[in-house]
Write an enzyme that holds these catalytic residues in place. Structure first.
Site, PDB file in Angstrom:
ATOM      1  N   LYS A 283       6.910  10.789 -13.527  1.00 44.38           N
ATOM      2  CA  LYS A 283       7.443   9.559 -12.956  1.00 44.38           C
ATOM      3  C   LYS A 283       7.981   9.855 -11.557  1.00 44.38           C
ATOM      4  O   LYS A 283       8.677  10.848 -11.355  1.00 44.38           O
ATOM      5  CB  LYS A 283       8.556   9.041 -13.874  1.00 44.38           C
ATOM      6  CG  LYS A 283       8.999   7.620 -13.636  1.00 44.38           C
ATOM      7  CD  LYS A 283       9.970   7.227 -14.743  1.00 44.38           C
ATOM      8  CE  LYS A 283      10.489   5.816 -14.577  1.00 44.38           C
ATOM      9  NZ  LYS A 283      11.423   5.463 -15.669  1.00 44.38           N
ATOM     10  N   GLU A 368      14.133  -2.663 -30.695  1.00 44.04           N
ATOM     11  CA  GLU A 368      15.236  -3.605 -30.871  1.00 44.04           C
ATOM     12  C   GLU A 368      15.427  -4.016 -32.330  1.00 44.04           C
ATOM     13  O   GLU A 368      16.559  -4.216 -32.787  1.00 44.04           O
ATOM     14  CB  GLU A 368      15.002  -4.853 -30.011  1.00 44.04           C
ATOM     15  CG  GLU A 368      15.076  -4.613 -28.513  1.00 44.04           C
ATOM     16  CD  GLU A 368      13.775  -4.111 -27.916  1.00 44.04           C
ATOM     17  OE1 GLU A 368      13.758  -3.800 -26.720  1.00 44.04           O
ATOM     18  OE2 GLU A 368      12.770  -4.017 -28.662  1.00 44.04           O
ATOM     19  N   ARG A 396      12.934 -10.377 -29.964  1.00 48.35           N
ATOM     20  CA  ARG A 396      12.164  -9.508 -30.842  1.00 48.35           C
ATOM     21  C   ARG A 396      12.941  -9.148 -32.108  1.00 48.35           C
ATOM     22  O   ARG A 396      12.351  -8.689 -33.079  1.00 48.35           O
ATOM     23  CB  ARG A 396      11.780  -8.237 -30.083  1.00 48.35           C
ATOM     24  CG  ARG A 396      11.282  -8.514 -28.676  1.00 48.35           C
ATOM     25  CD  ARG A 396      10.827  -7.268 -27.981  1.00 48.35           C
ATOM     26  NE  ARG A 396       9.549  -6.847 -28.523  1.00 48.35           N
ATOM     27  CZ  ARG A 396       8.764  -5.955 -27.948  1.00 48.35           C
ATOM     28  NH1 ARG A 396       9.121  -5.394 -26.812  1.00 48.35           N
ATOM     29  NH2 ARG A 396       7.629  -5.605 -28.484  1.00 48.35           N
TER      30      ARG A 396
END
Length: 656
Positions: A283, A368, A396
């Site tokens: 990254k 979640e 969600r």
């Protein structure tokens, strides 16, 4: 940008040499850094997928072949390679390019939501559709980060893909060890063992040497990559997990070596069934400030300030900062308070709590649903968990909040950062749904702080609740000025009362920061002889019964919220008044029930008719209609700009 200017679509990549591809990758990184540091956006993730995206567009034939980016925040390179270089400077600006794939922008964009762990399910269904339609010459490619693999939905998809033996489906794991922060969980540990292994580095060196010395690209190279399968498995064992499911595995591949990545993708395309290509990237690759940023490798950077900061000036606190400080204070007093987040430790304000109480915080990764039900278990065990999420991601975990927490009346507090309008992130990130879906949950208490002090107040009240769940919601951005109460109405704060000589014309309830806007509205209406009582409900669920008598004393009740109008706090107030036989007219003002585009928060609220100016005009007209013999005021002398009525009517809609 000599090369990018001539890239009008993926076909322009096909004839470039390796040297030219290297130059193109360098140009792309320059454009990413220059643009994203001005406009804001996801910088680190895109710097990490430059070579991978180039290779994908050289191997696959988009849009005939379908490319799906999980979460979509790493699609900027894809945008640059599909004819959008000329518009790239408008990224995340109102009317400009979206920060995620957008079907309205390009035929090369397919999935545009920002919710993680969905790509494999999309890809599974799409590949099956091509098979059923007899379109066997089309391939579906899903790029999913190792962080998104922590989401249960990704594993549900893999479970089904494993038995779809002849689906032309290529799954690319972009393995950089991070989602927002370092990836959490057993899979992350498994892949990390590969990434940091000295043996892995030796294997990569060996493969690179073989690639360099192989005169004919094809079978010999594929043999170099995969002929030593048993040896690689003995060394590394990353593919055991996937091949035991029946999914062909290729890798690990150096994702910053375009030639190697391209070759692996070509072999995956030729296989004709589900293939997983394990690509290791870094990254922020190629930009030292991003690579050296320990917190998140510049995952998302803010826009460059329009004015240089004043030296020594205090940094403005945002809503999450206030929450962060109070959580640490509560943690000191309450050893039973535990924090949980889903791969968002810093953004939701839990980093300070983690530093202070490292044994009382759990980052469950992008999961979640698990976070909320795990919190239910913690509560059953005698603790008080605080689950901190972005508002848009609560969607969600609705079933878990409803059936696993509320049904059992468990003391779980959920905090929702970025509620309401989030600004440049767009339709899938606006937190405009929670105020409606939460109204449906029995026994749930929902608070909406109007300013920083109210976060402190309401958070303490929430964790003191022991007989059911609580929720706090607040917006993105800096907290504004404090709005102090001048009185109480039940448990609600009165922020303004009619000036002397004015009647009780409007009872104006503002949820969260909209209460501060309502104070401005009241001042504007007072100038036109309209008396307004402004009330901050503090808790928007359940509706405080003190509203009933207050409504009877006013000509009009109006509710303002930065949530979708359907089923929100306004609807709850109007329903309560109808149920008890109060015939005072009730109006609701909120966001239109639409997927809203990206843009500055204030501009979006203004377009929705939720600025003080638009609200004042609409309420002036509503009061005039209720006054016998009075005409509706015209534009001159009435708060609001030309055209404000139509915008406000969109927000206010029919009277309730």
């Amino acid at each position: 940008m000599a090369m990018l200017e001539h890239i009008n679509g993926p076909e322009d990549l096909k004839e470039l040499s390796q040297d030219q591809l290297g130059m193109l990758a360098s140009e792309i990184r320059d454009v990413l850094v220059e643009t994203v540091t001005k406009t804001s956006g996801h910088l680190g993730p895109n710097l990490g997928v430059v070579e991978l995206t180039i290779a994908m567009h050289r191997v696959f034939d988009s849009p005939k072949d379908k490319l799906i980016f999980d979460t979509g925040h790493q699609s900027y390179v894809h945008k640059l390679l599909t004819g959008r270089f000329g518009e790239f400077g408008t990224l995340r600006q109102a009317g400009g390019l979206s920060g995620y794939p957008s079907r309205a922008e390009s035929e090369h964009d397919l999935v545009e939501n920002s919710h993680a762990s969905t790509s494999l399910s999309y890809a599974d269904g799409l590949a099956k559709a091509f098979k059923i339609r007899g379109e066997r010459d089309r391939t579906v490619v899903a790029v999913i980060g190792d962080g998104a693999l922590t989401g249960g939905m990704a594993w549900e998809a893999l479970n089904n893909i494993a038995v779809a033996r002849d689906s032309r489906l290529v799954m690319v794991i972009n393995d950089n060890g991070r989602s927002y922060q370092p990836t959490i969980g057993g899979l992350a540990t498994h892949l990390a063992a590969v990434r940091v292994s000295k043996r892995y580095e030796d294997v990569l060196d060996r493969i690179k040497t073989t690639v360099t010395n192989t005169p004919i690209v094809g079978t010999p190279l594929y043999g170099a990559l995969h002929g030593a399968k048993k040896g690689l498995k003995d060394f590394l064992q990353p593919q055991v997990l996937f091949e035991d499911l029946g999914i062909k595995y290729i890798g690990p591949i150096d994702g910053h070596d375009e030639a190697m990545t391209e070759t692996a993708l070509r072999r995956a395309q030729e296989y004709g069934g589900p293939v997983l290509v394990h690509v290791i990237t870094r990254k922020g690759f190629g930009y030292a400030p991003a690579e050296q940023n320990e917190q998140d490798q510049m995952h998302q950077v803010p826009a460059a300030p329009k004015k240089p900061p004043v030296p020594g000036a205090p940094k403005a606190k945002d809503w999450s900062d206030v929450f962060a400080d109070e959580m640490v204070s509560i943690g000191a007093r309450r050893p039973d308070v535990i924090a949980i987040t889903a791969a968002m430790m810093h953004p939701v304000g839990l980093a300070k709590f983690a530093a202070a109480y490292p044994d009382r915080i759990y980052d469950v990764g992008i999961a979640e649903q698990h976070a909320v039900t795990s919190a239910a278990g913690l509560a059953m065990g005698g603790l008080h968990p605080v689950v901190s999420l972005y508002s848009t991601f609560l969607n969600r975990a609705f079933d878990q909040l409803l059936m696993d927490v509320a049904l059992h009346r468990l003391p779980v507090t959920v905090t929702l950062d970025r509620s309401g309008v989030t600004g440049p992130d767009g339709a899938s990130s606006h937190g405009m749904w929670d105020g409606s879906i939460l109204q449906a949950v029995p026994g749930l208490r929902v608070a909406a702080p109007r300013d920083g002090s109210r976060i402190t107040e309401l958070l303490n009240e929430a964790v003191a609740v022991s007989d059911g769940p609580t929720v706090l919601r607040w917006p993105k951005g800096n907290v504004g000025a404090e709005a102090e109460a001048i009185g109480k109405l039940g448990g609600m704060d009165v922020l303004a009362s009619p000036a002397e000589g004015l009647g009780r014309d409007v009872l104006l309830l503002g949820a969260g920061p909209m209460a501060v806007t309502c104070v401005d509205v009241a001042a504007r209406l007072a100038g036109h002889g309209i008396g307004v009582t402004v009330v901050d409900p503090r808790w928007v669920k359940p509706v405080d019964p003190a509203v009933i008598q207050a409504a009877r004393r006013h000509q009009l009740v109006a509710v303002v919220e930065d949530n979708g109008r359907s089923g929100g706090f306004g609807d709850a107030v109007c329903r309560l008044l109808r149920d008890v036989g109060v015939d005072t007219q009730c109006k609701t003002f909120g966001l239109p029930q639409e997927f809203l585009d990206h843009g500055p928060r204030e501009a979006i609220l203004d377009t929705a008719g939720l600025s003080a100016q638009h609200l004042a005009r609409q309420l002036t007209e509503a009061v005039a209609r209720r006054t016998p013999g009075a005409g509706v005021p015209g534009t001159p002398g009435v708060p609001g700009a030309p055209g404000a009525a139509s915008a406000a009517e969109t927000a206010g809609g029919p009277e309730q």
